[in-house]
Design a protein around this motif. Structure first.
Motif, PDB file in Angstrom:
ATOM      1  N   ARG A  86       0.822  -1.210   0.000  1.00 55.52           N
ATOM      2  CA  ARG A  86       0.000   0.000   0.000  1.00 55.52           C
ATOM      3  C   ARG A  86       0.853   1.256   0.000  1.00 55.52           C
ATOM      4  NH1 ARG A  86      -5.410  -1.044   0.982  1.00 55.52           N
ATOM      5  NH2 ARG A  86      -5.784  -3.177   0.310  1.00 55.52           N
ATOM      6  N   GLY A  87       2.086   1.144  -0.549  1.00 54.23           N
ATOM      7  CA  GLY A  87       2.882   2.364  -0.676  1.00 54.23           C
ATOM      8  C   GLY A  87       4.339   2.242  -0.295  1.00 54.23           C
ATOM      9  N   TYR A  88       4.897   1.014  -0.243  1.00 56.09           N
ATOM     10  CA  TYR A  88       6.317   0.861   0.085  1.00 56.09           C
ATOM     11  C   TYR A  88       7.144   1.185  -1.165  1.00 56.09           C
ATOM     12  CZ  TYR A  88      10.711  -1.110   1.692  1.00 56.09           C
ATOM     13  OH  TYR A  88      12.017  -1.278   2.053  1.00 56.09           O
ATOM     14  N   PRO A  89       8.062   2.170  -1.086  1.00 56.54           N
ATOM     15  CA  PRO A  89       8.801   2.598  -2.275  1.00 56.54           C
ATOM     16  C   PRO A  89       9.810   1.563  -2.755  1.00 56.54           C
ATOM     17  CG  PRO A  89       9.629   3.731  -0.327  1.00 56.54           C
ATOM     18  CD  PRO A  89       8.413   2.961   0.108  1.00 56.54           C
ATOM     19  N   CYS A  90       9.823   1.343  -4.056  1.00 54.90           N
ATOM     20  CA  CYS A  90      10.788   0.458  -4.711  1.00 54.90           C
ATOM     21  C   CYS A  90      11.410   1.225  -5.865  1.00 54.90           C
ATOM     22  CB  CYS A  90      10.113  -0.810  -5.223  1.00 54.90           C
ATOM     23  SG  CYS A  90       9.468  -1.859  -3.922  1.00 54.90           S
ATOM     24  N   PRO A  91      12.466   1.987  -5.603  1.00 53.85           N
ATOM     25  CA  PRO A  91      13.028   2.846  -6.649  1.00 53.85           C
ATOM     26  C   PRO A  91      13.740   2.062  -7.733  1.00 53.85           C
ATOM     27  CG  PRO A  91      14.397   2.909  -4.687  1.00 53.85           C
ATOM     28  CD  PRO A  91      13.166   2.121  -4.321  1.00 53.85           C
ATOM     29  N   PHE A  92      13.831   2.666  -8.910  1.00 56.63           N
ATOM     30  CA  PHE A  92      14.640   2.131  -9.985  1.00 56.63           C
ATOM     31  C   PHE A  92      16.064   2.657  -9.826  1.00 56.63           C
ATOM     32  CE2 PHE A  92      16.772   2.802 -14.026  1.00 56.63           C
ATOM     33  CZ  PHE A  92      16.737   1.533 -14.570  1.00 56.63           C
ATOM     34  N   GLY A  93      17.043   1.777 -10.034  1.00 62.05           N
ATOM     35  CA  GLY A  93      18.443   2.167  -9.964  1.00 62.05           C
ATOM     36  C   GLY A  93      19.311   0.926  -9.997  1.00 62.05           C
ATOM     37  N   ILE A  94      20.595   1.120  -9.778  1.00 60.95           N
ATOM     38  CA  ILE A  94      21.540   0.013  -9.752  1.00 60.95           C
ATOM     39  C   ILE A  94      21.865  -0.320  -8.305  1.00 60.95           C
ATOM     40  CG2 ILE A  94      23.811  -0.810 -10.479  1.00 60.95           C
ATOM     41  CD1 ILE A  94      21.921  -0.218 -12.804  1.00 60.95           C
ATOM     42  N   SER A  95      21.801  -1.595  -7.975  1.00 67.68           N
ATOM     43  CA  SER A  95      22.204  -2.037  -6.639  1.00 67.68           C
ATOM     44  C   SER A  95      23.305  -3.082  -6.780  1.00 67.68           C
ATOM     45  CB  SER A  95      21.007  -2.616  -5.870  1.00 67.68           C
ATOM     46  OG  SER A  95      20.543  -3.804  -6.484  1.00 67.68           O
ATOM     47  N   PHE A  96      24.071  -3.268  -5.730  1.00 61.88           N
ATOM     48  CA  PHE A  96      25.147  -4.260  -5.713  1.00 61.88           C
ATOM     49  C   PHE A  96      24.675  -5.521  -5.012  1.00 61.88           C
ATOM     50  CE2 PHE A  96      29.227  -1.458  -5.928  1.00 61.88           C
ATOM     51  CZ  PHE A  96      28.747  -0.857  -7.085  1.00 61.88           C
ATOM     52  N   GLU A  97      25.144  -6.655  -5.510  1.00 56.31           N
ATOM     53  CA  GLU A  97      24.917  -7.891  -4.775  1.00 56.31           C
ATOM     54  C   GLU A  97      25.586  -7.783  -3.405  1.00 56.31           C
ATOM     55  OE1 GLU A  97      26.250 -11.219  -7.054  1.00 56.31           O
ATOM     56  OE2 GLU A  97      24.574 -11.102  -8.475  1.00 56.31           O
ATOM     57  N   THR A  98      25.041  -8.476  -2.433  1.00 59.09           N
ATOM     58  CA  THR A  98      25.530  -8.369  -1.057  1.00 59.09           C
ATOM     59  C   THR A  98      27.022  -8.639  -0.948  1.00 59.09           C
ATOM     60  OG1 THR A  98      23.370  -9.092  -0.257  1.00 59.09           O
ATOM     61  CG2 THR A  98      25.198  -9.185   1.301  1.00 59.09           C
ATOM     62  N   GLU A  99      27.518  -9.621  -1.703  1.00 59.78           N
ATOM     63  CA  GLU A  99      28.934  -9.974  -1.618  1.00 59.78           C
ATOM     64  C   GLU A  99      29.818  -8.804  -2.052  1.00 59.78           C
ATOM     65  OE1 GLU A  99      26.902 -12.228  -4.030  1.00 59.78           O
ATOM     66  OE2 GLU A  99      26.067 -12.489  -2.038  1.00 59.78           O
ATOM     67  N   LEU A 100      29.304  -7.976  -2.975  1.00 58.06           N
ATOM     68  CA  LEU A 100      30.104  -6.843  -3.455  1.00 58.06           C
ATOM     69  C   LEU A 100      30.271  -5.784  -2.383  1.00 58.06           C
ATOM     70  CD1 LEU A 100      28.910  -6.276  -7.138  1.00 58.06           C
ATOM     71  CD2 LEU A 100      30.964  -7.419  -6.302  1.00 58.06           C
ATOM     72  N   TYR A 101      29.239  -5.584  -1.585  1.00 57.66           N
ATOM     73  CA  TYR A 101      29.368  -4.631  -0.484  1.00 57.66           C
ATOM     74  C   TYR A 101      30.497  -5.067   0.447  1.00 57.66           C
ATOM     75  CZ  TYR A 101      25.234  -1.901  -1.603  1.00 57.66           C
ATOM     76  OH  TYR A 101      24.338  -1.066  -2.221  1.00 57.66           O
ATOM     77  N   ASN A 102      30.548  -6.370   0.710  1.00 52.74           N
ATOM     78  CA  ASN A 102      31.615  -6.895   1.560  1.00 52.74           C
ATOM     79  C   ASN A 102      32.972  -6.772   0.876  1.00 52.74           C
ATOM     80  OD1 ASN A 102      29.635  -7.627   3.402  1.00 52.74           O
ATOM     81  ND2 ASN A 102      29.399  -9.670   2.526  1.00 52.74           N
ATOM     82  N   LYS A 103      33.014  -7.078  -0.411  1.00 53.50           N
ATOM     83  CA  LYS A 103      34.264  -7.039  -1.162  1.00 53.50           C
ATOM     84  C   LYS A 103      34.854  -5.630  -1.205  1.00 53.50           C
ATOM     85  CE  LYS A 103      36.104  -7.755  -5.838  1.00 53.50           C
ATOM     86  NZ  LYS A 103      35.780  -8.222  -7.217  1.00 53.50           N
TER      87      LYS A 103
END
Length: 200
Positions: A86-103
């Motif tokens: 009923r209104g949770y925002p899901c923006p368009f864009g580029i995200s990193f896989e979780t492993e990349l954040y760690n890397k």
């Protein structure tokens, strides 16, 4: 008393109709979300359309092109970004896989209000992604296209910027709403540049 009973009956029928209409409208507004390959897709079976949210990058420099799908399970994908539930925002864009954040040691992302004047561009790497739009995309609903990724930040200390996310666009010639020129996205109706993105 008869008139009172008749009025009560009509009122109860009207209330039931209003309740049904409200329910149907609520259902029409309700979007579900699902991971669909490299994309997060929101969709409404009642409205019979869908949107693309985040595009997940796996870190491969040879795989920085995202072809936005035209359809999801028979529903046309007509928007970039949107809302589920009923209104949770899901923006368009580029995200990193979780492993990349760690890397990369990334701890959180920041938006375009950080170093957005471009005077410190030499201090971080710009990652340029190509996005190919099909003919059905007609609306930008929720965009996270001006984004920096940083690490080491706390509540008292601003993060060190590591990456700037930038875009190059290609658009289907049959798209009636948007076209691309020199990698930038424009509105067909007035030839105005879509400025929600960093362009590379």
């Amino acid at each position: 008393m008869r008139n009172h009973g008749k009025f009560a009956y009509i009122f109860s029928i009207a209330s039931a109709v209003c309740l049904c209409v409200s329910f149907l409208c609520g259902c029409a507004l309700f979007y579900d979300g699902v991971d669909y390959g490299k994309f997060y897709v929101g969709y409404s079976k009642y409205e019979r359309n869908a949107f693309v949210g985040m595009c997940e990058w796996n870190g491969n420099l040879d795989e920085m092109i995202f072809d936005i799908p035209d359809e999801y399970e028979g529903m046309k994908i007509t928007e970039l970004g949107g809302y589920i539930g009923r209104g949770y925002p899901c923006p368009f864009g580029i995200s990193f896989e979780t492993e990349l954040y760690n890397k990369f040691g990334l701890e959180f992302s920041t938006d375009d209000n950080v170093l957005s004047d471009g005077t410190h561009d030499e201090e971080y790497e710009t990652l340029v992604f190509t996005v190919r739009l099909g003919k059905y995309i007609k609306k930008l609903t929720k965009i996270n296209g001006k984004k920096y990724l940083g690490c080491g930040g706390t509540e008292d200390k601003q993060a060190d910027i590591v990456f700037k996310i930038a875009y190059r666009f290609e658009a289907d010639e049959g798209n009636p709403v948007f076209y691309a020129r020199d990698g930038k996205l424009f509105s067909r109706s007035d030839d105005v540049l879509v400025d929600e993105f960093f362009y590379g």
